[in-house]
Design an enzyme around this catalytic site. Structure first.
Site, PDB file in Angstrom:
ATOM      1  N   ASP A  34       0.824  -1.202   0.000  1.00 57.61           N
ATOM      2  CA  ASP A  34       0.000   0.000   0.000  1.00 57.61           C
ATOM      3  C   ASP A  34       0.863   1.260   0.000  1.00 57.61           C
ATOM      4  OD1 ASP A  34      -2.382  -1.316  -0.049  1.00 57.61           O
ATOM      5  OD2 ASP A  34      -2.883  -1.021   2.062  1.00 57.61           O
ATOM      6  N   LYS A  55      -3.366   3.139  -2.877  1.00 60.58           N
ATOM      7  CA  LYS A  55      -4.496   3.998  -3.199  1.00 60.58           C
ATOM      8  C   LYS A  55      -4.445   5.206  -2.269  1.00 60.58           C
ATOM      9  CE  LYS A  55      -7.463   0.071  -4.385  1.00 60.58           C
ATOM     10  NZ  LYS A  55      -6.439  -0.947  -4.116  1.00 60.58           N
ATOM     11  N   MET A 168     -11.031   7.630   7.435  1.00 66.59           N
ATOM     12  CA  MET A 168     -11.169   8.345   6.162  1.00 66.59           C
ATOM     13  C   MET A 168     -12.247   9.416   6.244  1.00 66.59           C
ATOM     14  SD  MET A 168     -10.825   5.009   3.654  1.00 66.59           S
ATOM     15  CE  MET A 168     -11.839   3.961   4.715  1.00 66.59           C
TER      16      MET A 168
END
Length: 259
Positions: A34, A55, A168
């Site tokens: 990641d 991402k 997030m």
């Protein structure tokens, strides 16, 4: 066929890896990692080919379908394939999509847990997410929906929990605070942002739901988690007292200069 391991890299600090995770990195032939994995963690993969499949919101990112396909293809030519994920693979890590793709291809897969951001943030703050008589449950939620997906129904779960860990959510802080207050949380409910939990660059923003609703949204360069609940009341009061002391000291210095 080789074997694929979905490995949790933890919140950032390399020394928070599990022993099993560190061993598998050393044995890996190829590692798909990641975007937020620490460079020193990648150095443990001494003989592996490293493939960035990270991402990041608002930036060019690897599509999940490509990652799924790449894992399947890698297992056909490598004995030990590691899919290295930030935090814990099973907490907002899209692990199920990769597990399903591997199962459909008949490829064996194991999951190695990691420390998720909420646990790292709680440990860093020195504040337990649960506390006897005050918080008997914790909700891990995210208000963010993927592209093409319907809005996330996170509010009902979050409003029913004593302590909330919002992943997030940094760019949606205003909307999150507005929704939580509308759902019954008091405006003075403590809220804490922790950016880069466990790393030397860690930053904290201690605030309230009212301040998030009415004030500017804090900006962050690294990943940030938002923690909300009464367990953070003492921390909030401590920060407020410290800020009051600083203001008083500044006032006294200004008065001394003018005298």
């Amino acid at each position: 066929m080789g074997k694929v391991y979905l490995v949790g890299a933890g919140p950032g600090a390399p020394d928070l890896l599990t022993l099993r995770a560190a061993r598998l990195l050393g044995e890996a032939d190829i590692v798909f990692y990641d975007a937020l994995v620490h460079p020193d963690t990648l150095k443990l993969a001494t003989k592996a080919r490293l493939v960035d499949v990270g991402k990041r919101n608002g930036k060019a990112s690897t599509e999940q379908r490509f990652t799924n396909r790449a894992l399947v293809e890698a297992a056909k030519s490598h004995a030990v394939v590691v899919r290295l994920k930030g935090g814990d693979p099973m907490i907002f890590g899209r692990a199920q999509e990769e597990l399903d793709a591997l199962a459909a291809a008949g490829i064996e897969c194991d999951v190695v847990p990691g420390i998720t951001a909420a646990h790292a943030a709680s440990a860093s703050l020195g504040v337990s997410l649960t506390r006897r008589g005050l918080s008997r449950n914790v909700a891990f939620v995210t208000p963010r929906a993927g592209e093409g997906q319907s809005p996330v129904e996170w509010l009902a779960v979050a409003s029913a929990a004593d302590t909330i860990a919002l992943y997030m959510a940094s760019t949606q802080a205003h909307a999150v605070a507005t929704d939580l207050i509308a759902a019954g949380r008091t405006p003075d409910t403590p809220a804490v942002f922790i950016e880069n939990a466990s790393l030397p660059s860690e930053r904290r923003v201690v605030t309230t739901l009212q301040a998030l609703r009415s004030g500017p949204t804090p900006s962050f360069e690294g990943p940030a988690i938002l923690l909300v609940g009464e367990v953070f009341r003492e921390l909030s009061l401590s920060v407020m007292e410290h800020e009051a002391e600083l203001r008083l000291a500044v006032t006294e210095r200004c008065q001394a200069k003018s005298a």
